[in-house]
Scaffold this motif. Structure first.
Motif, PDB file in Angstrom:
ATOM      1  N   ARG A   1      -4.119  -1.251  -8.653  1.00 54.98           N
ATOM      2  CA  ARG A   1      -4.683  -1.209  -7.683  1.00 54.98           C
ATOM      3  C   ARG A   1      -6.147  -1.811  -7.639  1.00 54.98           C
ATOM      4  O   ARG A   1      -6.683  -2.623  -6.582  1.00 54.98           O
ATOM      5  CB  ARG A   1      -5.017   0.318  -6.955  1.00 54.98           C
ATOM      6  CG  ARG A   1      -3.848   0.924  -6.356  1.00 54.98           C
ATOM      7  CD  ARG A   1      -4.092   2.194  -6.089  1.00 54.98           C
ATOM      8  NE  ARG A   1      -3.509   2.978  -4.863  1.00 54.98           N
ATOM      9  CZ  ARG A   1      -3.363   4.198  -4.644  1.00 54.98           C
ATOM     10  NH1 ARG A   1      -3.555   4.977  -5.495  1.00 54.98           N
ATOM     11  NH2 ARG A   1      -2.462   4.694  -3.548  1.00 54.98           N
TER      12      ARG A   1
ATOM     13  N   TYR B   1       1.786   1.903  -3.313  1.00 51.84           N
ATOM     14  CA  TYR B   1       1.105   2.672  -4.131  1.00 51.84           C
ATOM     15  C   TYR B   1       0.935   4.003  -4.007  1.00 51.84           C
ATOM     16  O   TYR B   1       1.025   5.058  -5.056  1.00 51.84           O
ATOM     17  CB  TYR B   1      -0.363   2.044  -3.941  1.00 51.84           C
ATOM     18  CG  TYR B   1      -0.488   0.544  -4.245  1.00 51.84           C
ATOM     19  CD1 TYR B   1      -0.044  -0.062  -5.491  1.00 51.84           C
ATOM     20  CD2 TYR B   1      -1.476  -0.242  -3.710  1.00 51.84           C
ATOM     21  CE1 TYR B   1      -0.097  -1.452  -5.775  1.00 51.84           C
ATOM     22  CE2 TYR B   1      -1.677  -1.554  -3.843  1.00 51.84           C
ATOM     23  CZ  TYR B   1      -1.027  -2.145  -5.003  1.00 51.84           C
ATOM     24  OH  TYR B   1      -1.192  -3.371  -5.213  1.00 51.84           O
TER      25      TYR B   1
ATOM     26  N   GLU C   1       0.804  -1.299  -0.070  1.00 48.75           N
ATOM     27  CA  GLU C   1      -0.129  -0.106   0.074  1.00 48.75           C
ATOM     28  C   GLU C   1       0.779   1.136   0.086  1.00 48.75           C
ATOM     29  O   GLU C   1       0.724   2.252  -0.704  1.00 48.75           O
ATOM     30  CB  GLU C   1      -0.892   0.074   1.240  1.00 48.75           C
ATOM     31  CG  GLU C   1      -2.106  -1.011   1.292  1.00 48.75           C
ATOM     32  CD  GLU C   1      -3.068  -0.781  -0.167  1.00 48.75           C
ATOM     33  OE1 GLU C   1      -3.411   0.246  -0.514  1.00 48.75           O
ATOM     34  OE2 GLU C   1      -3.399  -1.807  -0.554  1.00 48.75           O
TER      35      GLU C   1
ATOM     36  N   ASP D   1      -5.712  -5.557  -7.306  1.00 49.73           N
ATOM     37  CA  ASP D   1      -5.263  -5.925  -5.798  1.00 49.73           C
ATOM     38  C   ASP D   1      -6.393  -5.960  -4.926  1.00 49.73           C
ATOM     39  O   ASP D   1      -6.628  -6.904  -4.461  1.00 49.73           O
ATOM     40  CB  ASP D   1      -4.234  -4.915  -5.151  1.00 49.73           C
ATOM     41  CG  ASP D   1      -3.685  -5.508  -4.139  1.00 49.73           C
ATOM     42  OD1 ASP D   1      -3.964  -6.499  -3.449  1.00 49.73           O
ATOM     43  OD2 ASP D   1      -2.493  -4.408  -3.815  1.00 49.73           O
TER      44      ASP D   1
END
Lengths: 159, 159
Positions: free
Chosen positions: B76, B16, B13, B79
């Motif tokens: 994302r 990202y 995370e 994911d």
């Protein structure tokens, strides 16, 4: 958790063998990222692993810097010197040690409390992360890096 | 072991968020080592994690390639699509699953037998290794990489 220590040790030995095919100049050359050179990365992993184990045991950790260890031979000697103590600690690890708390004080006086289970996994992740950096530098040298695969190494006796 | 999955998810995370400050051109640029680009590395980690879990469950794994996912947003989304199933599998993991055996056949017909416990640790090490590669590429971009530290992330509830 023990399995990942054994994984790191096997991979580390393969990196030493990889280093045998590379000049000392290349092994010591300053590179972008991480701690800066291939050999210093290997030195750093040995240092960090042993030092954390020593801290958990309440003993003095490693204070020397890389200057005294600027050859593959010296790095391997350091590893051979520290490894037995780390191996013993890992072999004797059991789940009752997970929640023991390490209390330490940072340079600025901040107090840290870390469960031993976190410290052990920190050591594991730290080494794998730095080995990932070696793999990039290896490709920059047009060399095949050591495999990072965990499977196929016969590690399942070490859980 | 669960803790290291949670560590990888937190670090992922943060990568990202790191990517938000970098142009798409830089995120997609072909680099030396690993799978070749920053975004493809993140895609690859999601793919490999989910695919192994699917294989353990005896379900179809992921067959798409990176071509359809060449933006941070799409990575994302992928994911977010795969994560719940992985989280559930990890949450329900217990030590009785360590020695179950996965039998698989390679492209050349070789048969592999891997204990589930090894497969799970393979997934963990695989991601940490690739994140180490991102840290080098980050420095090449003159950017501070995401911290690889496991300590201080409050992970001890996930052993």
């Amino acid at each position: 958790m023990k399995m990942l220590f054994h994984y790191n040790w096997k991979v580390r030995e393969e990196w030493y063998a990889w280093c045998e095919g590379v000049s000392e100049e290349e092994l010591l050359k300053k590179r972008t990222g991480g701690v800066g050179s291939i050999l210093e990365t290997l030195f750093h992993n040995i240092d960090v692993e042993w030092s954390w184990i020593r801290v958990l045991k309440g003993e003095d950790d490693f204070k020397e810097d890389f200057e005294g260890y600027r050859s593959l031979e010296k790095v391997r000697e350091l590893d051979a010197r520290f490894k037995p103590e780390v191996e013993e600690f890992v072999a004797n690890w059991d789940s009752s040690m997970e929640d023991r708390v390490l209390v330490s004080t940072g340079k600025d006086g901040t107090e840290y409390t870390d469960p031993w289970g976190e410290v052990m996994r920190h050591i594991i992740a730290h080494e794998i992360h730095h080995i990932g950096q070696l793999s990039v530098w290896s490709r920059e040298l047009d060399r095949e890096p050591v495999s990072a695969d965990l499977l196929g190494r016969g590690l399942s006796d070490n859980q």
